[in-house]
Design a protein around this motif. Structure first.
Motif, short mmCIF file in Angstrom:
data_model
loop_
_atom_site.label_atom_id
_atom_site.label_comp_id
_atom_site.label_asym_id
_atom_site.label_seq_id
_atom_site.Cartn_x
_atom_site.Cartn_y
_atom_site.Cartn_z
N ASP A 1 29.38 45.57 25.91
CA ASP A 1 29.56 45.27 27.34
C ASP A 1 30.87 45.94 27.75
OD1 ASP A 1 27.42 43.63 27.11
OD2 ASP A 1 28.55 41.75 27.17
N ARG A 2 30.78 46.83 28.70
CA ARG A 2 31.98 47.57 29.09
C ARG A 2 32.94 46.65 29.84
NH1 ARG A 2 33.37 51.12 33.14
NH2 ARG A 2 31.49 50.64 34.32
N GLU A 3 34.22 46.72 29.48
CA GLU A 3 35.22 45.92 30.19
C GLU A 3 35.46 46.56 31.55
OE1 GLU A 3 36.40 43.07 29.31
OE2 GLU A 3 37.93 42.88 30.87
N ILE A 4 35.30 45.78 32.59
CA ILE A 4 35.49 46.33 33.93
C ILE A 4 36.85 45.87 34.43
CG2 ILE A 4 34.59 46.29 36.29
CD1 ILE A 4 31.82 45.58 34.75
N ILE A 5 37.72 46.83 34.69
CA ILE A 5 39.07 46.46 35.13
C ILE A 5 39.09 46.46 36.66
CG2 ILE A 5 41.53 47.03 35.00
CD1 ILE A 5 41.08 47.79 32.18
N PHE A 6 39.30 45.28 37.21
CA PHE A 6 39.26 45.12 38.66
C PHE A 6 40.45 45.86 39.28
CE2 PHE A 6 39.89 42.60 42.59
CZ PHE A 6 38.62 42.78 43.14
N PRO A 7 40.19 46.72 40.26
CA PRO A 7 41.30 47.49 40.86
C PRO A 7 42.28 46.59 41.62
CG PRO A 7 39.14 48.21 41.69
CD PRO A 7 38.90 46.99 40.87
N ILE A 8 43.57 46.73 41.33
CA ILE A 8 44.52 45.80 41.97
C ILE A 8 44.63 46.03 43.48
CG2 ILE A 8 45.95 45.09 40.01
CD1 ILE A 8 47.92 47.21 40.70
N GLN A 9 44.21 47.19 43.92
CA GLN A 9 44.23 47.44 45.38
C GLN A 9 43.32 46.44 46.11
OE1 GLN A 9 44.02 49.53 42.78
NE2 GLN A 9 43.18 51.45 43.56
N LEU A 10 42.38 45.87 45.39
CA LEU A 10 41.44 44.94 46.04
C LEU A 10 41.93 43.49 46.01
CD1 LEU A 10 37.99 46.37 44.84
CD2 LEU A 10 39.19 46.79 46.98
N ARG A 11 43.12 43.29 45.43
CA ARG A 11 43.70 41.93 45.46
C ARG A 11 44.18 41.60 46.87
NH1 ARG A 11 48.27 42.39 40.88
NH2 ARG A 11 46.99 41.80 39.10
N PRO A 12 43.87 40.43 47.39
CA PRO A 12 44.41 40.10 48.71
C PRO A 12 45.89 39.73 48.62
CG PRO A 12 43.15 38.26 47.83
CD PRO A 12 43.07 39.35 46.81
N ASN A 13 46.65 40.00 49.66
CA ASN A 13 48.05 39.58 49.67
C ASN A 13 48.16 38.14 50.14
OD1 ASN A 13 49.10 42.04 48.85
ND2 ASN A 13 48.84 42.86 50.93
N THR A 14 47.31 37.77 51.05
CA THR A 14 47.34 36.40 51.56
C THR A 14 45.91 35.88 51.63
OG1 THR A 14 47.15 37.22 53.79
CG2 THR A 14 49.38 36.69 53.05
N TRP A 15 45.79 34.60 51.50
CA TRP A 15 44.48 33.98 51.72
C TRP A 15 44.73 32.52 52.07
CZ3 TRP A 15 46.48 35.28 46.99
CH2 TRP A 15 46.57 34.28 46.02
N GLU A 16 43.78 31.98 52.81
CA GLU A 16 43.92 30.59 53.26
C GLU A 16 43.72 29.61 52.12
OE1 GLU A 16 41.42 29.28 56.57
OE2 GLU A 16 41.82 31.27 57.43
N THR A 17 44.46 28.52 52.15
CA THR A 17 44.25 27.48 51.15
C THR A 17 42.97 26.73 51.50
OG1 THR A 17 46.62 27.28 51.02
CG2 THR A 17 45.36 25.47 50.06
N VAL A 18 42.12 26.54 50.51
CA VAL A 18 40.85 25.85 50.76
C VAL A 18 40.69 24.69 49.78
CG1 VAL A 18 39.59 27.80 51.77
CG2 VAL A 18 39.67 27.54 49.28
N ALA A 19 39.80 23.77 50.10
CA ALA A 19 39.64 22.58 49.26
C ALA A 19 38.52 22.72 48.23
CB ALA A 19 39.36 21.37 50.15
N ASP A 20 37.63 23.66 48.46
CA ASP A 20 36.60 23.91 47.44
C ASP A 20 36.27 25.41 47.40
OD1 ASP A 20 34.15 24.44 49.11
OD2 ASP A 20 34.78 22.49 49.90
N PRO A 21 35.64 25.86 46.31
CA PRO A 21 35.49 27.31 46.12
C PRO A 21 34.60 27.99 47.17
CG PRO A 21 34.63 26.09 44.20
CD PRO A 21 35.18 25.08 45.15
#
Ligand code: GLU
Length: 289
Positions: A137-157
């Motif tokens: 299974d190839r390890e897929i390295i998630f591109p850090i450019q796709l990380r959000p800088n901010t996101w809202e706090t939520v109570a469930d996923p």
């Protein structure tokens, strides 16, 4: 439990686990790794305990028939466990499908410290997240450019995937009880990995850490193809503030072409060997375990 085990400085009694996934029949590779797990539980501590945990998160691929055949094959081979879905125990339920509320609590803990983030990007690793990653299974390295800088706090996923933010460039080193010092670098060998899928399931990495901790496992014995997962799992333990168990990774059993045995290789399934009249003793005769 003898009085000596109550002393704070006495070592914890050994607790190991067998953690099969019933997506096919058990083969020689499982038997060899599990035999090592059982042997270590028996040898390392007089009160060594072995737990059977059924890793059946992947509902589409795990079949009830495989589950019952698995219990039968394990018993035939000579495995004995002290806790499990068939006999119960203090740390149940022992089937991951029944532990989803527990995983949701762990998601909550990770969410509160903002160590994980919602990730709307759907990539192949999301599809793979439910099962343990195995060789090939190839390890897929998630591109850090796709990380959000901010996101809202939520109570469930909610209905979005969640990833663990890895400490870029940090080398995670652990002392494998079989292979010695082993290291992987976050951001190079692996990237931000899935902990929760938008269909409401935890990933293998989250579920296994949650369960090994809740079941007070002291040593994880499994195949060498899960070494990279161990580095990711150590990051989860650390973030959750939990003790990290020992790890012992076993060499993989390979076929004549050098390929790791897979569940589709029916010929090496314990059931077929048994049907051919081969005994567990004959199988173990060729091992140095
Ligand atoms: N259930 C996993 C598998 O069958 C093993 C996971 C583990 O030992 O951590 O591959």
């Amino acid at each position: 439990m003898p009085a000596s085990d109550d002393r704070p400085d006495s070592p914890k009694p050994y607790r190991g686990r067998l953690a099969p996934t019933p997506t096919g029949h058990l083969h020689l590779g499982h038997a060899k790794t599990f035999w090592m797990a059982q042997k270590r539980a028996q040898e390392r501590s007089q009160q060594g305990q072995l737990i059977l945990r059924v890793e059946d998160l992947d509902q589409a691929r795990c079949k009830p028939q495989y589950r019952s055949d698995m219990l039968e094959d394990l018993a035939w081979f000579g495995f004995r466990w002290q806790e499990g879905p068939d006999i119960g125990g203090d740390y149940g339920p022992y089937e991951q499908q029944q532990r989803r509320s527990h995983y949701a609590q762990i998601w909550q803990q990770l969410n509160q410290t903002r160590s994980i983030y919602p990730s709307p990007h759907s990539r192949k690793d999301v599809a793979q997240a439910l099962s343990a990653p195995h060789e090939g299974d190839r390890e897929i390295i998630f591109p850090i450019q796709l990380r959000p800088n901010t996101w809202e706090t939520v109570a469930d996923p909610g209905d979005v995937n969640w990833r663990f933010r890895v400490p870029d460039g940090e080398t995670i080193t652990f002392l494998d009880q079989n292979l010695g010092s082993t290291s992987f670098t976050a951001g190079e060998d692996f990237g931000d990995f899935i902990v929760w899928r938008r269909d409401g399931f935890p990933s293998y990495e989250l579920a296994v850490v949650a369960d090994d901790h809740a079941m007070t496992i002291t040593e994880v014995v499994r195949g060498e193809d899960l070494l990279l997962s161990t580095a990711k799992q150590i990051l989860l333990y650390r973030t959750l503030g939990w003790d990290i168990p020992d790890f012992y990774h076993c060499p993989l059993v390979r076929d004549e072409q050098g390929k790791r045995l897979a569940k589709r290789d029916g010929a090496r399934a314990l059931r077929s060997l048994r049907q051919q009249g081969i005994t567990p003793e004959q199988i173990r005769g060729g091992w140095r375990v």
